[in-house]
Enzyme design. Structure first.
Site, PDB file in Angstrom:
ATOM      1  N   THR A  20      23.191  29.974  24.029  1.00 22.48           N
ATOM      2  CA  THR A  20      22.720  29.048  23.195  1.00 22.48           C
ATOM      3  C   THR A  20      21.682  28.211  23.763  1.00 22.48           C
ATOM      4  OG1 THR A  20      23.595  26.862  21.640  1.00 22.48           O
ATOM      5  CG2 THR A  20      24.486  26.970  24.503  1.00 22.48           C
ATOM      6  N   ASP A  21      21.512  27.705  21.938  1.00 22.82           N
ATOM      7  CA  ASP A  21      19.822  26.574  22.313  1.00 22.82           C
ATOM      8  C   ASP A  21      20.831  25.932  22.655  1.00 22.82           C
ATOM      9  OD1 ASP A  21      21.606  26.729  19.851  1.00 22.82           O
ATOM     10  OD2 ASP A  21      20.245  25.269  19.439  1.00 22.82           O
ATOM     11  N   TYR A  44      29.158  20.462  26.049  1.00 22.79           N
ATOM     12  CA  TYR A  44      29.339  22.898  25.676  1.00 22.79           C
ATOM     13  C   TYR A  44      27.472  22.997  26.386  1.00 22.79           C
ATOM     14  CZ  TYR A  44      28.393  26.007  22.930  1.00 22.79           C
ATOM     15  OH  TYR A  44      28.213  28.239  22.495  1.00 22.79           O
ATOM     16  N   LYS A  48      27.485  25.360  29.798  1.00 17.58           N
ATOM     17  CA  LYS A  48      26.220  26.984  29.500  1.00 17.58           C
ATOM     18  C   LYS A  48      25.731  27.453  29.651  1.00 17.58           C
ATOM     19  CE  LYS A  48      27.659  29.821  25.747  1.00 17.58           C
ATOM     20  NZ  LYS A  48      28.578  30.348  26.235  1.00 17.58           N
ATOM     21  N   TRP A  69      22.558  28.339  15.368  1.00 15.48           N
ATOM     22  CA  TRP A  69      23.041  27.855  14.061  1.00 15.48           C
ATOM     23  C   TRP A  69      23.838  29.396  13.714  1.00 15.48           C
ATOM     24  CZ3 TRP A  69      18.589  24.513  11.180  1.00 15.48           C
ATOM     25  CH2 TRP A  69      18.538  23.508  11.697  1.00 15.48           C
TER      26      TRP A  69
END
Length: 199
Positions: A20-21, A44, A48, A69
């Site tokens: 994820t970003d 979160y 990750k 997104w």
């Protein structure tokens, strides 16, 4: 992810992992590349990033894709929430100061599938639909596509305090993936139009 990496290493299998970003803090003014040092600002993102590190410390033959997104036909996501609210409200306040790439899961899945089949070089890849906008900008695009009567009002993040802090700048540089020259990655505008026309 660490256990999966150990298992795949023993079997001689390649591991494909979705990240994820949120591994980034979002305080940079630039696009985030795969070489930038992660600095997550919520649990979160930290989990990750820990997963990514566990994989890299355990094996060499992996593909890690950092996505962002996301929206699609299943699950809860921003696009679906806005469509539900637009059916009930005349005005919706939407955050305007967080920026990233709205990404259609169908396009992401296709790109990842092609990369796996092509045996892309191991490593980390940023992947998203092309271009960048804000959550407010996404709503404006949806309004134009669907002809919504709802009025969207741009506000900053301080108007929507959340339990977990969100990165302000989530813009990922996807040029490393594009250099593989495996698949065309549509713009976020094309992607949201395709999704809305299908649903």
């Amino acid at each position: 992810p660490g256990y999966l990496a150990s298992f795949c290493r023993e079997k001689g299998w390649r591991l494909v992992h979705i990240s994820t970003d949120y591994v980034f803090s979002g305080d940079s003014k630039d696009l985030y590349t795969e070489e930038d040092q992660p600095r997550p600002i919520n649990v979160y993102g930290a989990s990750k990033w820990a997963g990514e590190k566990a994989i890299q410390q355990t094996m060499n033959d992996y593909l890690i894709f950092r996505l962002q997104w996301l929206y699609g036909v299943a699950g809860r996501h921003f696009v679906g929430t806005i469509l539900d609210l637009a059916a009930k409200r005349e005005m919706i306040r939407v955050v305007e100061d967080q920026r990233g790439s709205p990404s259609f899961v169908d396009h992401m899945a296709q790109a990842i599938t092609v990369a796996i089949a092509a045996e892309a070089p191991a490593g980390i890849y940023h992947l998203a639909n092309m271009g960048y906008t804000s959550w407010y900008g996404l709503c404006v695009e949806m309004k134009q596509i669907l002809g919504l009567n709802t009025r969207f009002e741009p506000v900053d993040s301080t108007q929507f305090p959340r339990p977990a802090e969100r990165p302000m700048n989530s813009r990922l540089d996807i040029s490393k993936f594009l250099r593989l020259n495996l698949v065309q990655v549509p713009s976020w505008q094309t992607a949201i139009r395709e999704y809305l026309n299908e649903t």
